[in-house]
Enzyme design. Structure first.
Site, PDB file in Angstrom:
ATOM      1  N   PHE A   1       0.839  -1.202   0.000  1.00  0.00           N
ATOM      2  CA  PHE A   1       0.000   0.000   0.000  1.00  0.00           C
ATOM      3  C   PHE A   1       0.868   1.244   0.000  1.00  0.00           C
ATOM      4  CE2 PHE A   1      -3.812  -2.412   0.517  1.00  0.00           C
ATOM      5  CZ  PHE A   1      -3.434  -3.530   1.249  1.00  0.00           C
TER       6      PHE A   1
ATOM      7  N   GLY B   1      -3.395  10.658 -10.961  1.00  0.00           N
ATOM      8  CA  GLY B   1      -2.548  10.002 -11.960  1.00  0.00           C
ATOM      9  C   GLY B   1      -1.751   8.918 -11.272  1.00  0.00           C
TER      10      GLY B   1
ATOM     11  N   CYS C   1      -0.793   3.570 -10.396  1.00  0.00           N
ATOM     12  CA  CYS C   1      -1.718   2.677  -9.685  1.00  0.00           C
ATOM     13  C   CYS C   1      -3.198   2.996  -9.885  1.00  0.00           C
ATOM     14  CB  CYS C   1      -1.358   2.658  -8.203  1.00  0.00           C
ATOM     15  SG  CYS C   1       0.232   1.866  -7.918  1.00  0.00           S
TER      16      CYS C   1
HETATM   17  C1  UDX Z   1       4.389  -2.803 -10.189  1.00  0.00           C
HETATM   18  C2  UDX Z   1       3.077  -3.119 -10.793  1.00  0.00           C
HETATM   19  O1  UDX Z   1       3.054  -2.538 -12.033  1.00  0.00           O
HETATM   20  C3  UDX Z   1       1.955  -2.633  -9.999  1.00  0.00           C
HETATM   21  O2  UDX Z   1       0.756  -3.146 -10.459  1.00  0.00           O
HETATM   22  C4  UDX Z   1       2.056  -3.102  -8.663  1.00  0.00           C
HETATM   23  O3  UDX Z   1       1.122  -2.503  -7.912  1.00  0.00           O
HETATM   24  C5  UDX Z   1       3.371  -2.913  -8.142  1.00  0.00           C
HETATM   25  O4  UDX Z   1       4.414  -3.342  -8.945  1.00  0.00           O
HETATM   26  P1  UDX Z   1       5.902  -0.763 -10.343  1.00  0.00           P
HETATM   27  O5  UDX Z   1       6.945  -1.325  -9.468  1.00  0.00           O
HETATM   28  O6  UDX Z   1       5.650   0.672 -10.278  1.00  0.00           O
HETATM   29  O7  UDX Z   1       4.502  -1.447 -10.117  1.00  0.00           O
HETATM   30  O8  UDX Z   1       6.146  -1.275 -11.834  1.00  0.00           O
HETATM   31  P2  UDX Z   1       7.338  -1.083 -12.723  1.00  0.00           P
HETATM   32  O9  UDX Z   1       8.062   0.128 -12.294  1.00  0.00           O
HETATM   33  O10 UDX Z   1       6.822  -1.246 -14.090  1.00  0.00           O
HETATM   34  O11 UDX Z   1       8.300  -2.317 -12.356  1.00  0.00           O
HETATM   35  C6  UDX Z   1       8.136  -3.582 -12.791  1.00  0.00           C
HETATM   36  C7  UDX Z   1       9.546  -4.177 -12.955  1.00  0.00           C
HETATM   37  O12 UDX Z   1       9.422  -5.536 -13.315  1.00  0.00           O
HETATM   38  C8  UDX Z   1      10.340  -3.496 -14.062  1.00  0.00           C
HETATM   39  O13 UDX Z   1      11.573  -3.087 -13.569  1.00  0.00           O
HETATM   40  C9  UDX Z   1      10.522  -4.590 -15.105  1.00  0.00           C
HETATM   41  O14 UDX Z   1      11.747  -4.527 -15.781  1.00  0.00           O
HETATM   42  C10 UDX Z   1      10.423  -5.841 -14.247  1.00  0.00           C
HETATM   43  N1  UDX Z   1      10.032  -7.049 -14.972  1.00  0.00           N
HETATM   44  C11 UDX Z   1       8.932  -7.026 -15.761  1.00  0.00           C
HETATM   45  C12 UDX Z   1      10.802  -8.199 -14.805  1.00  0.00           C
HETATM   46  O15 UDX Z   1      11.791  -8.206 -14.097  1.00  0.00           O
HETATM   47  N2  UDX Z   1      10.417  -9.333 -15.465  1.00  0.00           N
HETATM   48  C13 UDX Z   1       9.330  -9.351 -16.269  1.00  0.00           C
HETATM   49  O16 UDX Z   1       9.036 -10.407 -16.841  1.00  0.00           O
HETATM   50  C14 UDX Z   1       8.562  -8.168 -16.426  1.00  0.00           C
HETATM   51  C1  UDX Z   2      -1.481   5.079  -4.419  1.00  0.00           C
HETATM   52  C2  UDX Z   2      -2.036   4.645  -3.058  1.00  0.00           C
HETATM   53  O1  UDX Z   2      -2.149   5.774  -2.214  1.00  0.00           O
HETATM   54  C3  UDX Z   2      -1.121   3.607  -2.432  1.00  0.00           C
HETATM   55  O2  UDX Z   2      -1.660   3.124  -1.206  1.00  0.00           O
HETATM   56  C4  UDX Z   2      -0.965   2.435  -3.388  1.00  0.00           C
HETATM   57  O3  UDX Z   2      -0.116   1.486  -2.884  1.00  0.00           O
HETATM   58  C5  UDX Z   2      -0.479   2.906  -4.720  1.00  0.00           C
HETATM   59  O4  UDX Z   2      -1.316   3.907  -5.236  1.00  0.00           O
HETATM   60  P1  UDX Z   2       0.391   6.712  -5.272  1.00  0.00           P
HETATM   61  O5  UDX Z   2      -0.122   6.400  -6.620  1.00  0.00           O
HETATM   62  O6  UDX Z   2       1.832   6.719  -5.033  1.00  0.00           O
HETATM   63  O7  UDX Z   2      -0.273   5.704  -4.204  1.00  0.00           O
HETATM   64  O8  UDX Z   2      -0.129   8.190  -4.928  1.00  0.00           O
HETATM   65  P2  UDX Z   2      -1.251   8.903  -4.058  1.00  0.00           P
HETATM   66  O9  UDX Z   2      -0.588   9.709  -3.013  1.00  0.00           O
HETATM   67  O10 UDX Z   2      -2.279   7.963  -3.649  1.00  0.00           O
HETATM   68  O11 UDX Z   2      -1.842   9.905  -5.159  1.00  0.00           O
HETATM   69  C6  UDX Z   2      -2.420   9.367  -6.309  1.00  0.00           C
HETATM   70  C7  UDX Z   2      -2.950  10.504  -7.169  1.00  0.00           C
HETATM   71  O12 UDX Z   2      -4.101  11.088  -6.556  1.00  0.00           O
HETATM   72  C8  UDX Z   2      -1.956  11.636  -7.404  1.00  0.00           C
HETATM   73  O13 UDX Z   2      -2.047  12.074  -8.735  1.00  0.00           O
HETATM   74  C9  UDX Z   2      -2.451  12.736  -6.457  1.00  0.00           C
HETATM   75  O14 UDX Z   2      -2.144  14.019  -6.943  1.00  0.00           O
HETATM   76  C10 UDX Z   2      -3.959  12.504  -6.498  1.00  0.00           C
HETATM   77  N1  UDX Z   2      -4.672  12.972  -5.293  1.00  0.00           N
HETATM   78  C11 UDX Z   2      -4.388  12.396  -4.090  1.00  0.00           C
HETATM   79  C12 UDX Z   2      -5.654  13.963  -5.444  1.00  0.00           C
HETATM   80  O15 UDX Z   2      -5.906  14.476  -6.531  1.00  0.00           O
HETATM   81  N2  UDX Z   2      -6.338  14.352  -4.324  1.00  0.00           N
HETATM   82  C13 UDX Z   2      -6.090  13.808  -3.085  1.00  0.00           C
HETATM   83  O16 UDX Z   2      -6.755  14.220  -2.122  1.00  0.00           O
HETATM   84  C14 UDX Z   2      -5.079  12.804  -2.964  1.00  0.00           C
END
Ligand code: UDX
Ligand code: UDX
Length: 436
Positions: free
Chosen positions: A152, A263, A266
């Site tokens: 999270f 944005g 996630c």
């Molecule tokens: C990832 C998931 O996209 C998201 O849904 C989840 O919540 C958390 O993990 P994130 O870590 O932000 O989020 O993704 P990303 O930055 O795209 O990293 C994934 C990594 O996996 C990349 O570094 C990619 O190179 C690697 N990867 C992907 C492998 O090592 N093997 C694979 O087969 C595919």
């Molecule tokens: C989110 C969840 O918070 C986290 O628990 C999960 O593991 C991954 O996704 P993250 O995407 O890093 O984390 O960012 P977050 O701080 O949740 O903000 C997400 C988006 O919502 C941002 O674009 C932020 O600007 C926007 N946001 C957040 C708003 O527009 N209004 C708010 O009150 C809070």
């Protein structure tokens, strides 16, 4: 405990480094050779406060290592985390092909009883598929368990969120796997002064906790953004409305910040994936579709307001302050600013941009726009400025200087950073979200 983390992106790297920090021996694996080469020479490919030091400290202590080879990385590991990407397909469904590929490779490499834990955000019932895939490819016929252990963490405060979590969720099908996961997180429970809640349930429920939590937070944001629309039409003040709502403990003030939309890697992806899996299971979760529709409208709002203020955007120069989807990260995935830049360029406007961390990533997407050294160079000769990310850097700008530099002192604040009356007293034409 020996742990392997497969997929060293945002989530994998923070997970691996934090588990090393609490005393485990961790090997992070990634298929991206450049990323692994960078990590092996001590460089961190993403901006996250405190991560570089955390990685360096644990590599130096011999608790953290990096490899491009899954079989090497998983050797001797009691827990293997799968944290590869689960990107959206065009329909919005989660692409689980990387998860399947990694599960197959893990199956081939199993030697002793192992817990295989989902860390990536996956739709409900993915664990069943991982179990099926490993069983089919379990060449050494080794015992294993599949566990769901969603994260999270928020970008920008990821290390804090991991080491001091609101809760730890463990989805298991056996007491043996539960005991190992509790042993893994014991140091986190011990190191915090508050009692860290540990939810132990079945794999499906744990998977759903993640999708439902992210989608509810996104819903809360879209709700306040919809209320902001009503505020603009009625002359009410969204900040006061959010304050009044948030004092009700059943509602809470957090995640009621109206703005240019959510944005990141996630929320947009997880809401769409949750909607798709619900539909496949036979429930049309229409509410989630509206969460995304409201958010899409919100992302278009800053450019709409720029158009209202400037009439014709073609040939005008618009400054964009903030590119990252939120402060304290260099991540521009699904960032509202990116949507706005696309719309401005489509209208024929010239764009100047500044962000304290995310310009390198934006340059890959928009090589043709002007990137500036600071906010002042960015607003210089601009017909209007859009504030898209609430970086601290923008909190205490020298506004008389900003006004003197701009062609027209028009500010469209997509994050309600400033006070309307003060901005107007300083002579700006100021537009924000849900306020007049
Ligand atoms: C990832 C998931 O996209 C998201 O849904 C989840 O919540 C958390 O993990 P994130 O870590 O932000 O989020 O993704 P990303 O930055 O795209 O990293 C994934 C990594 O996996 C990349 O570094 C990619 O190179 C690697 N990867 C992907 C492998 O090592 N093997 C694979 O087969 C595919
Ligand atoms: C989110 C969840 O918070 C986290 O628990 C999960 O593991 C991954 O996704 P993250 O995407 O890093 O984390 O960012 P977050 O701080 O949740 O903000 C997400 C988006 O919502 C941002 O674009 C932020 O600007 C926007 N946001 C957040 C708003 O527009 N209004 C708010 O009150 C809070």
């Amino acid at each position: 405990m020996k742990v392997c983390v497969i997929g060293s992106g945002y989530v994998g790297l923070v997970t691996g480094s934090c588990l090393a920090e609490i005393g485990h021996t961790v090997t992070c694996v990634d298929s991206n050779e450049q990323k692994i080469a960078m990590l092996q020479r001590g460089a961190v490919p993403i901006y996250e406060p405190g991560l570089e030091e955390l990685v360096a400290r644990n590599v130096a202590a011999g608790r953290l290592a990096f490899t491009g080879n899954i079989t090497d990385g998983m050797a001797g590991a009691k827990v293997i985390f799968i944290s590869v990407g689960t990107p959206p397909t065009p329909s919005g469904e989660a692409d689980l092909s990387f998860v399947e590929a990694v599960s197959t490779t893990v199956a081939h490499g199993l030697k002793d009883y192992t817990v295989v834990a989902e860390k990536s955000t996956v739709p409900v019932r993915t664990g069943e598929r991982i179990k099926q895939t490993i069983t089919r490819n379990n060449v050494n016929n080794v015992e294993f368990d599949v566990v769901s252990n969603p994260e999270f963490l928020r970008e920008g405060s990821a290390i804090e969120d991991f080491l001091a979590p609101d809760r730890i969720v463990i989805g298991v099908e056996s007491e043996r796997a539960e005991a190992i996961m509790r042993e893994l997180y014991e140091p986190i429970i011990k190191r915090n002064s508050y009692e860290v809640p540990v939810i132990v349930t079945n794999v499906n429920s744990a998977e759903l906790i993640k999708h439902a939590s992210n989608s509810f937070l996104a819903l809360k944001i879209s709700y306040i953004n919809a209320v902001a629309q009503v505020c603009e039409l009625s002359g009410a003040d969204i900040e006061k409305v959010a304050e009044g709502m948030g004092l009700d403990k059943r509602i809470g003030r957090s995640f009621l910040n109206a703005g240019a939309g959510f944005g990141g890697s996630c929320f947009p992806k997880d809401v769409a994936a949750f909607y798709q899996i619900s539909k496949q299971l036979g429930y049309d979760f229409e509410l989630l579709r509206h969460v995304l529709e409201i958010n899409d409208c919100q992302k278009q709002m800053p450019v709409k307001k720029a158009k209202q203020a400037l009439w014709v955007l073609k040939g005008k120069t618009v400054a964009v302050l903030g590119l990252a989807f939120k402060p304290n990260t260099d991540d521009i995935r699904e960032a509202p600013a990116i949507h706005c830049i696309r719309a401005l360029l489509a209208e024929g406007a010239a764009v100047k941009a500044f962000d304290p961390q995310a310009m390198a990533r934006a340059r890959a997407l928009f090589p043709g726009i002007q990137y500036c050294a600071d906010p002042y160079e960015c607003v210089q000769d601009a017909n209007a400025a859009l504030v898209m990310t609430e970086w601290d850097d923008f909190k205490s700008l020298d506004f008389p200087r900003v006004k003197s530099l701009m062609k027209h002192p028009i500010i469209i604040d997509g994050r309600n950073m400033y006070k309307p009356e003060i901005m107007r007293e300083m002579g700006f034409e100021y537009h924000s979200v849900g306020r007049r």
